[in-house]
Scaffold this motif. Structure first.
Motif, PDB file in Angstrom:
ATOM      1  N   MET A   1       0.839  -1.190   0.000  1.00 54.70           N
ATOM      2  CA  MET A   1       0.000   0.000   0.000  1.00 54.70           C
ATOM      3  C   MET A   1       0.877   1.244   0.000  1.00 54.70           C
ATOM      4  N   HIS A   2       0.506   2.224  -0.817  1.00 53.51           N
ATOM      5  CA  HIS A   2       1.227   3.493  -0.892  1.00 53.51           C
ATOM      6  C   HIS A   2       0.606   4.466   0.095  1.00 53.51           C
ATOM      7  N   VAL A   3       1.377   4.875   1.100  1.00 52.54           N
ATOM      8  CA  VAL A   3       0.900   5.753   2.156  1.00 52.54           C
ATOM      9  C   VAL A   3       1.584   7.111   2.028  1.00 52.54           C
ATOM     10  N   LEU A   4       0.797   8.176   2.159  1.00 51.23           N
ATOM     11  CA  LEU A   4       1.343   9.530   2.196  1.00 51.23           C
ATOM     12  C   LEU A   4       1.339  10.003   3.644  1.00 51.23           C
ATOM     13  N   LEU A   5       2.519  10.294   4.173  1.00 51.25           N
ATOM     14  CA  LEU A   5       2.669  10.791   5.535  1.00 51.25           C
ATOM     15  C   LEU A   5       2.925  12.292   5.484  1.00 51.25           C
ATOM     16  N   GLU A  18      10.166   4.054   8.915  1.00 55.12           N
ATOM     17  CA  GLU A  18      10.923   2.815   9.080  1.00 55.12           C
ATOM     18  C   GLU A  18      10.018   1.680   9.555  1.00 55.12           C
ATOM     19  N   GLY A  19       9.151   1.986  10.535  1.00 49.97           N
ATOM     20  CA  GLY A  19       8.262   0.959  11.052  1.00 49.97           C
ATOM     21  C   GLY A  19       7.256   0.490  10.019  1.00 49.97           C
ATOM     22  N   LEU A  20       6.669   1.419   9.282  1.00 47.83           N
ATOM     23  CA  LEU A  20       5.677   1.047   8.270  1.00 47.83           C
ATOM     24  C   LEU A  20       6.314   0.248   7.141  1.00 47.83           C
ATOM     25  N   SER A  21       7.550   0.589   6.792  1.00 41.82           N
ATOM     26  CA  SER A  21       8.230  -0.151   5.717  1.00 41.82           C
ATOM     27  C   SER A  21       8.447  -1.607   6.118  1.00 41.82           C
ATOM     28  N   ARG A  22       8.660  -1.857   7.405  1.00 40.67           N
ATOM     29  CA  ARG A  22       8.838  -3.241   7.860  1.00 40.67           C
ATOM     30  C   ARG A  22       7.564  -4.059   7.703  1.00 40.67           C
ATOM     31  N   PHE A  25       4.655  -1.416   3.785  1.00 44.22           N
ATOM     32  CA  PHE A  25       4.073  -0.208   3.218  1.00 44.22           C
ATOM     33  C   PHE A  25       5.146   0.622   2.505  1.00 44.22           C
ATOM     34  N   THR A  26       4.739   1.292   1.445  1.00 43.12           N
ATOM     35  CA  THR A  26       5.595   2.268   0.785  1.00 43.12           C
ATOM     36  C   THR A  26       5.143   3.647   1.242  1.00 43.12           C
ATOM     37  N   VAL A  27       6.065   4.418   1.832  1.00 42.26           N
ATOM     38  CA  VAL A  27       5.690   5.685   2.460  1.00 42.26           C
ATOM     39  C   VAL A  27       6.344   6.848   1.734  1.00 42.26           C
ATOM     40  N   GLU A  28       5.525   7.827   1.344  1.00 42.33           N
ATOM     41  CA  GLU A  28       6.014   9.099   0.812  1.00 42.33           C
ATOM     42  C   GLU A  28       5.847  10.145   1.897  1.00 42.33           C
ATOM     43  N   HIS A  29       6.876  10.939   2.125  1.00 38.90           N
ATOM     44  CA  HIS A  29       6.868  11.885   3.230  1.00 38.90           C
ATOM     45  C   HIS A  29       6.756  13.322   2.719  1.00 38.90           C
ATOM     46  N   ALA A  30       5.766  14.052   3.236  1.00 44.06           N
ATOM     47  CA  ALA A  30       5.627  15.485   2.958  1.00 44.06           C
ATOM     48  C   ALA A  30       5.728  16.229   4.276  1.00 44.06           C
ATOM     49  N   ARG A  31       6.552  17.297   4.309  1.00 41.76           N
ATOM     50  CA  ARG A  31       6.790  18.014   5.560  1.00 41.76           C
ATOM     51  C   ARG A  31       5.860  19.199   5.770  1.00 41.76           C
ATOM     52  N   ALA A  40       1.432  13.090  -5.283  1.00 42.94           N
ATOM     53  CA  ALA A  40       0.585  12.171  -6.050  1.00 42.94           C
ATOM     54  C   ALA A  40      -0.385  11.477  -5.102  1.00 42.94           C
ATOM     55  N   GLU A  41      -1.563  11.159  -5.620  1.00 42.68           N
ATOM     56  CA  GLU A  41      -2.593  10.550  -4.776  1.00 42.68           C
ATOM     57  C   GLU A  41      -2.125   9.197  -4.251  1.00 42.68           C
ATOM     58  N   ALA A  42      -2.306   8.995  -2.968  1.00 36.24           N
ATOM     59  CA  ALA A  42      -1.907   7.752  -2.314  1.00 36.24           C
ATOM     60  C   ALA A  42      -3.147   6.915  -2.002  1.00 36.24           C
ATOM     61  N   GLU A  43      -2.912   5.717  -1.457  1.00 38.95           N
ATOM     62  CA  GLU A  43      -4.022   4.862  -1.051  1.00 38.95           C
ATOM     63  C   GLU A  43      -4.460   5.129   0.377  1.00 38.95           C
ATOM     64  N   MET A  44      -3.622   5.841   1.118  1.00 35.50           N
ATOM     65  CA  MET A  44      -3.919   6.183   2.508  1.00 35.50           C
ATOM     66  C   MET A  44      -3.123   7.421   2.876  1.00 35.50           C
ATOM     67  N   VAL A  45      -3.731   8.341   3.634  1.00 40.58           N
ATOM     68  CA  VAL A  45      -3.043   9.545   4.088  1.00 40.58           C
ATOM     69  C   VAL A  45      -2.983   9.548   5.609  1.00 40.58           C
ATOM     70  N   LEU A  46      -1.777   9.734   6.143  1.00 44.08           N
ATOM     71  CA  LEU A  46      -1.567   9.939   7.577  1.00 44.08           C
ATOM     72  C   LEU A  46      -1.272  11.421   7.753  1.00 44.08           C
ATOM     73  N   LEU A  47      -2.125  12.125   8.462  1.00 46.59           N
ATOM     74  CA  LEU A  47      -2.085  13.588   8.466  1.00 46.59           C
ATOM     75  C   LEU A  47      -1.904  14.135   9.876  1.00 46.59           C
ATOM     76  N   ASP A  48      -0.784  14.843  10.079  1.00 47.15           N
ATOM     77  CA  ASP A  48      -0.559  15.545  11.338  1.00 47.15           C
ATOM     78  C   ASP A  48      -1.319  16.871  11.301  1.00 47.15           C
ATOM     79  N   LEU A  49      -1.821  17.309  12.448  1.00 51.44           N
ATOM     80  CA  LEU A  49      -2.564  18.569  12.480  1.00 51.44           C
ATOM     81  C   LEU A  49      -1.650  19.773  12.657  1.00 51.44           C
ATOM     82  N   GLY A  50      -0.507  19.595  13.325  1.00 48.07           N
ATOM     83  CA  GLY A  50       0.369  20.723  13.620  1.00 48.07           C
ATOM     84  C   GLY A  50       1.417  20.945  12.556  1.00 48.07           C
TER      85      GLY A  50
END
Length: 252
Positions: A1-5, A18-22, A25-31, A40-50
């Motif tokens: 699964m392609h995850v956008l963090l 690192e943990g998700l890759s184990r 998962f394939t993780v793309e990181h946006a700061r 690019a659109e991912a299959e799942m988004v992990l979204l920080d509020l701050g």
């Protein structure tokens, strides 16, 4: 699964990636929020509020306007107002920091199971030929003026399509399985969220309130005090036909 963090703190993002890759998962990181919205659109988004450039709530709102991608909010904010607002804007889950990677993976899988069937279904049936009848390609349920297309995950009221979050659609579809039948709160949480759900039950009330607002009349979802909820067309609306209409494909 392609995850956008979308997370600005590398001290959090590094161990998460690192943990998700184990777990495969394939993780793309946006700061920043802007980078996350441009990714690019991912299959799942992990979204920080701050986030440094914009509030994660605004990122969630923008993502939901253009996509049904599942969103899990991850934040150090543990205030109920933030959780409720995030869920009402279309997030599928909310996880407060600190948390373990195993818990996050379990939540990702639970959210994806609920959103996954629509992705896995074929987009069209085989075309009809001269030697066979047209092939049914979808079924839509009609409940009074409301049309529910489970295959396409679309909802139409009268002639207007209504934009729902994945969880709002799942809740509506579950109640529509048996219009008029009362579903207990625990039955709804087990079916729409996950079996033996033990999170805040306020989540259900937030999604019911959002559905009522989007359907334009709170009478669509009746609250049976102390029991649960049921879906019924408001009194005085169009005649309630609870059967199914068949949409058939063929030569055009």
């Amino acid at each position: 699964m392609h995850v956008l963090l979308i997370e600005d703190d590398d001290r959090v993002a590094g161990p998460l990636m690192e943990g998700l890759s184990r777990f495969g998962f394939t993780v793309e990181h946006a700061r920043t929020g802007a980078d996350g919205l441009a990714a690019a659109e991912a299959e799942m988004v992990l979204l920080d509020l701050g986030l440094p450039d914009m509030d994660g709530i605004d990122v969630c709102r923008t993502l939901r306007l253009r996509s049904q991608v599942p969103i899990i909010m991850i934040s150090a904010r543990n205030d109920e107002v933030d959780r409720v607002l995030g869920l009402e804007l279309g997030a599928d889950d909310y996880l407060s920091k600190p948390f373990g990677v195993r818990e996050l993976v379990a939540r990702i899988r639970a959210v994806f199971r609920r959103a996954g069937p629509a992705v896995a279904e074929p987009v069209a049936a085989l075309p009809a030929s001269r030697d066979c009848h047209p092939v049914p390609v979808a079924r839509a349920q009609q409940i009074g003026p409301l049309t529910l297309d489970r295959r396409g995950r679309r909802v139409r009221l009268q002639q207007t399509f209504i934009a729902l979050s994945p969880k709002e659609f799942d809740l509506l579809a579950y109640l529509a399985d048996d219009p008029g039948a009362v579903r207990t709160r625990q039955q709804i949480l087990d079916a729409v969220w996950e079996p033996n759900y033990f999170g805040p039950t306020k989540t259900l009330d937030v999604h019911v309130a959002a559905l009522r607002r989007k359907l334009g009349d709170p009478a669509w979802i009746d609250n049976i005090r102390g029991v649960g909820f049921r879906l019924m067309p408001p009194a005085g609306g169009a005649s309630a036909s609870q059967g199914e209409e068949h949409i058939e494909g063929g030569d055009r």
